[in-house]
Design a protein around this motif. Structure first.
Motif, PDB file in Angstrom:
ATOM      1  N   LEU A  43     -75.148 -77.382 -33.650  1.00  0.00           N
ATOM      2  CA  LEU A  43     -76.142 -77.127 -32.602  1.00  0.00           C
ATOM      3  C   LEU A  43     -76.229 -78.280 -31.613  1.00  0.00           C
ATOM      4  O   LEU A  43     -76.335 -78.063 -30.407  1.00  0.00           O
ATOM      5  CB  LEU A  43     -77.511 -76.861 -33.227  1.00  0.00           C
ATOM      6  N   LEU A  44     -76.180 -79.502 -32.102  1.00  0.00           N
ATOM      7  CA  LEU A  44     -76.225 -80.653 -31.202  1.00  0.00           C
ATOM      8  C   LEU A  44     -74.997 -80.725 -30.306  1.00  0.00           C
ATOM      9  O   LEU A  44     -75.083 -81.145 -29.152  1.00  0.00           O
ATOM     10  CB  LEU A  44     -76.345 -81.953 -31.998  1.00  0.00           C
ATOM     11  N   SER A  45     -73.856 -80.327 -30.825  1.00  0.00           N
ATOM     12  CA  SER A  45     -72.617 -80.412 -30.058  1.00  0.00           C
ATOM     13  C   SER A  45     -72.468 -79.292 -29.039  1.00  0.00           C
ATOM     14  O   SER A  45     -71.769 -79.458 -28.047  1.00  0.00           O
ATOM     15  CB  SER A  45     -71.414 -80.402 -31.007  1.00  0.00           C
ATOM     16  N   THR A  46     -73.112 -78.156 -29.285  1.00  0.00           N
ATOM     17  CA  THR A  46     -72.899 -77.000 -28.408  1.00  0.00           C
ATOM     18  C   THR A  46     -74.090 -76.653 -27.530  1.00  0.00           C
ATOM     19  O   THR A  46     -73.937 -75.934 -26.556  1.00  0.00           O
ATOM     20  CB  THR A  46     -72.527 -75.751 -29.238  1.00  0.00           C
ATOM     21  N   GLN A  47     -75.275 -77.149 -27.870  1.00  0.00           N
ATOM     22  CA  GLN A  47     -76.476 -76.805 -27.117  1.00  0.00           C
ATOM     23  C   GLN A  47     -77.320 -78.060 -26.914  1.00  0.00           C
ATOM     24  O   GLN A  47     -77.276 -78.985 -27.704  1.00  0.00           O
ATOM     25  CB  GLN A  47     -77.315 -75.771 -27.881  1.00  0.00           C
ATOM     26  N   ALA A  48     -78.088 -78.053 -25.843  1.00  0.00           N
ATOM     27  CA  ALA A  48     -79.024 -79.159 -25.609  1.00  0.00           C
ATOM     28  C   ALA A  48     -80.335 -78.811 -26.318  1.00  0.00           C
ATOM     29  O   ALA A  48     -81.198 -78.157 -25.757  1.00  0.00           O
ATOM     30  CB  ALA A  48     -79.258 -79.369 -24.128  1.00  0.00           C
ATOM     31  N   ILE A  49     -80.469 -79.237 -27.567  1.00  0.00           N
ATOM     32  CA  ILE A  49     -81.656 -78.900 -28.357  1.00  0.00           C
ATOM     33  C   ILE A  49     -82.375 -80.159 -28.797  1.00  0.00           C
ATOM     34  O   ILE A  49     -81.820 -81.249 -28.799  1.00  0.00           O
ATOM     35  CB  ILE A  49     -81.304 -78.054 -29.595  1.00  0.00           C
ATOM     36  N   TRP A  50     -83.623 -79.985 -29.166  1.00  0.00           N
ATOM     37  CA  TRP A  50     -84.433 -81.040 -29.784  1.00  0.00           C
ATOM     38  C   TRP A  50     -84.333 -80.815 -31.278  1.00  0.00           C
ATOM     39  O   TRP A  50     -84.590 -79.719 -31.777  1.00  0.00           O
ATOM     40  CB  TRP A  50     -85.870 -80.915 -29.310  1.00  0.00           C
ATOM     41  N   LEU A  51     -83.966 -81.836 -32.017  1.00  0.00           N
ATOM     42  CA  LEU A  51     -83.795 -81.708 -33.457  1.00  0.00           C
ATOM     43  C   LEU A  51     -84.610 -82.782 -34.156  1.00  0.00           C
ATOM     44  O   LEU A  51     -84.432 -83.967 -33.895  1.00  0.00           O
ATOM     45  CB  LEU A  51     -82.305 -81.867 -33.812  1.00  0.00           C
ATOM     46  N   HIS A  52     -85.531 -82.356 -35.012  1.00  0.00           N
ATOM     47  CA  HIS A  52     -86.305 -83.294 -35.827  1.00  0.00           C
ATOM     48  C   HIS A  52     -85.583 -83.499 -37.151  1.00  0.00           C
ATOM     49  O   HIS A  52     -85.170 -82.540 -37.783  1.00  0.00           O
ATOM     50  CB  HIS A  52     -87.692 -82.726 -36.161  1.00  0.00           C
ATOM     51  N   ILE A  53     -85.474 -84.751 -37.553  1.00  0.00           N
ATOM     52  CA  ILE A  53     -84.912 -85.058 -38.864  1.00  0.00           C
ATOM     53  C   ILE A  53     -85.885 -85.988 -39.563  1.00  0.00           C
ATOM     54  O   ILE A  53     -86.273 -87.017 -39.011  1.00  0.00           O
ATOM     55  CB  ILE A  53     -83.531 -85.718 -38.751  1.00  0.00           C
ATOM     56  N   PHE A  54     -86.287 -85.622 -40.754  1.00  0.00           N
ATOM     57  CA  PHE A  54     -87.206 -86.433 -41.536  1.00  0.00           C
ATOM     58  C   PHE A  54     -86.487 -86.890 -42.800  1.00  0.00           C
ATOM     59  O   PHE A  54     -86.571 -86.248 -43.835  1.00  0.00           O
ATOM     60  CB  PHE A  54     -88.456 -85.631 -41.902  1.00  0.00           C
ATOM     61  N   PRO A  55     -85.738 -87.983 -42.714  1.00  0.00           N
ATOM     62  CA  PRO A  55     -85.026 -88.443 -43.904  1.00  0.00           C
ATOM     63  C   PRO A  55     -86.004 -88.963 -44.948  1.00  0.00           C
ATOM     64  O   PRO A  55     -86.903 -89.730 -44.642  1.00  0.00           O
ATOM     65  CB  PRO A  55     -84.131 -89.561 -43.371  1.00  0.00           C
ATOM     66  N   GLN A  56     -85.824 -88.539 -46.166  1.00  0.00           N
ATOM     67  CA  GLN A  56     -86.719 -88.946 -47.235  1.00  0.00           C
ATOM     68  C   GLN A  56     -86.189 -90.116 -48.039  1.00  0.00           C
ATOM     69  O   GLN A  56     -86.934 -90.807 -48.690  1.00  0.00           O
ATOM     70  CB  GLN A  56     -86.984 -87.767 -48.174  1.00  0.00           C
ATOM     71  N   GLY A  57     -84.886 -90.325 -48.005  1.00  0.00           N
ATOM     72  CA  GLY A  57     -84.301 -91.390 -48.797  1.00  0.00           C
ATOM     73  C   GLY A  57     -83.440 -92.292 -47.949  1.00  0.00           C
ATOM     74  O   GLY A  57     -83.195 -92.028 -46.786  1.00  0.00           O
ATOM     75  N   GLN A  58     -82.995 -93.360 -48.544  1.00  0.00           N
ATOM     76  CA  GLN A  58     -82.138 -94.282 -47.825  1.00  0.00           C
ATOM     77  C   GLN A  58     -81.222 -94.974 -48.813  1.00  0.00           C
ATOM     78  O   GLN A  58     -81.483 -95.007 -49.994  1.00  0.00           O
ATOM     79  CB  GLN A  58     -82.947 -95.311 -47.058  1.00  0.00           C
TER      80      GLN A  58
END
Length: 89
Positions: free
Chosen positions: A7-22
């Motif tokens: 989706l990021l590569s093909t469309q101009a979208i807003w994407l939320h990512i909430f990483p829980q770990g590291q």
């Protein structure tokens, strides 16, 4: 993450990512989040990153609580946008 990358590569979208770990790199104090790193490295064009942190969620739903609590304050702090292209060699 594959769907997010597509989706990021093909469309101009807003994407939320909430990483829980590291994963902590022993040679650095900066936590590495593998999913976000993959998106930055593989996405063309490089995405713009907007870092943010929220404080106070422990008051809304404490560990072990069954129901969330209402009328609690949550503070959200936004950092400066980061052009991920400058992070990649």
């Amino acid at each position: 993450m594959s769907t997010a990358l597509h989706l990021l590569s093909t469309q101009a979208i807003w994407l939320h990512i909430f990483p829980q770990g590291q994963v902590c790199n022993l040679s650095s104090n900066i936590p590495i989040r593998h999913g976000i790193a993959r998106l930055v490295l593989e996405c063309k064009p490089r995405p713009l990153l907007l870092p943010f942190v929220h404080v106070g969620m422990e008051g809304v739903k404490p560990v072990g609580a069954f129901m969330p609590r209402i009328l609690k304050n949550i503070d959200v702090y936004f950092g400066e946008p980061v052009d991920s292209g400058v992070l990649v060699n």
